[in-house]
Write an enzyme that holds these catalytic residues in place. Structure first.
Site, mmCIF file in Angstrom:
data_model
loop_
_atom_site.group_PDB
_atom_site.id
_atom_site.type_symbol
_atom_site.label_atom_id
_atom_site.label_comp_id
_atom_site.label_asym_id
_atom_site.label_seq_id
_atom_site.Cartn_x
_atom_site.Cartn_y
_atom_site.Cartn_z
ATOM 1 N N SER A 1 0.839 -1.201 0.000
ATOM 2 C CA SER A 1 0.000 0.000 0.000
ATOM 3 C C SER A 1 0.870 1.246 0.000
ATOM 4 C CB SER A 1 -0.893 0.001 1.248
ATOM 5 O OG SER A 1 -1.518 1.241 1.441
ATOM 6 N N TYR B 1 -1.928 -0.169 10.339
ATOM 7 C CA TYR B 1 -1.880 -0.556 8.927
ATOM 8 C C TYR B 1 -0.612 -0.017 8.253
ATOM 9 C CZ TYR B 1 -3.518 -1.248 4.119
ATOM 10 O OH TYR B 1 -3.643 -1.639 2.805
#
Length: 272
Positions: free
Chosen positions: A146, A159
């Protein structure tokens, strides 16, 4: 019978019951690849397996929690027993912070659960799959990463931390794997509409999403070896000109670019 470009190869996909994992599994099956499907929800995996079977591909669905190495080891054993050695490992299973709050307000257990899923999970699958790839002298790994790995975000600290750790893990193993002709890539799909992103407040007003079919096509190309020259590097599907990245792969390696590094403050910085 399947007649695609990946006939005879085997993929192992985690988080294959829904979202990107499901679409990647179906896309690879459409190219003739046999697919091992891992996930925590049996019925979702069976649904994915049925869709893969419509393309004539062989497959097996195994319920497993990627954070439990024993379960992963057994799942890999079942996949390789039923389908053959794994040629492509896709680490897709992931979680995100449940609430957009700073770290000091986060639920400690849920925070660590995100890190364990996103970092320990890939470690477990790598630990179980890589010995076979290394012994055979071939294989490819795609870690679903990501843009959060590259920039701080106080609302998604678990995250972002886990994805940065995953990127660094790939970097740390890249040289060792290159000696055995095993390729590892970190690929970000960009902001695509899934059950996970739909629950993230930061995307509540998102008007234009990235393309999951494009991510599938890129993954198929990765399985074919299109991006092998970018071994150990980060690819952002939602932003990158992939043709340019491939054409500049040699200079990217020479500059040690597309890796996670501490940025020096200048030429006199000792870390430079």
């Amino acid at each position: 019978m399947p007649t695609g470009s990946l006939v005879g190869q085997v993929a192992l996909i985690t988080g294959a019951g829904r979202g990107i994992g499901r679409e990647l599994a179906v896309g690879l099956a459409a190219e003739g690849m046999s697919v091992g499907l891992l996930g925590r929800t049996q019925q979702a995996l069976i649904d994915t397996l049925k869709e893969c079977a419509r393309h004539g591909a062989r497959g097996v669905a195994v319920t497993a929690d990627v954070t439990r190495v024993g379960a992963v080891r057994e799942a890999v054993r079942v996949v390789e027993r039923d389908l053959g050695p794994v040629d492509l490992l896709i680490n897709n299973a992931g979680q995100v912070d449940r609430a957009e709050v700073p770290l000091w307000e986060a639920d400690p257990n849920q925070w660590w659960q995100v890190v364990e899923t996103n970092l320990r999970g890939p470690f477990n699958t790598l630990r179980c799959v890589l010995p076979g790839m290394v012994e055979r002298g071939r294989g490819r790994v795609v870690n679903l990463n990501s843009g959060f790995a590259l920039r701080p975000d106080g609302n998604y600290s678990a995250y972002a931390t886990s994805k940065a750790g995953l990127l660094k893990l790939s970097d740390n193993i890249a040289d060792s794997l290159a000696a055995h002709h095993v390729v590892v890539l970190d690929i970000s799909p960009g902001a695509v509409a899934t059950d996970m992103t739909a629950g993230m407040p930061m995307f509540s007003d998102m008007k234009t999403w990235g393309s999951i079919p494009y991510m599938v096509a890129v993954t198929v190309d990765a399985a074919r070896g299109r991006f092998d020259a970018l071994h150990g590097r980060f690819i952002h599907v939602g932003r990158d000109n992939l043709e340019e990245l491939v054409s500049r792969a040699e200079s990217i390696r020479e500059a040690d670019a597309r890796t996670l590094r501490l940025r020096p403050y200048g030429p006199d910085d000792p870390v430079a």
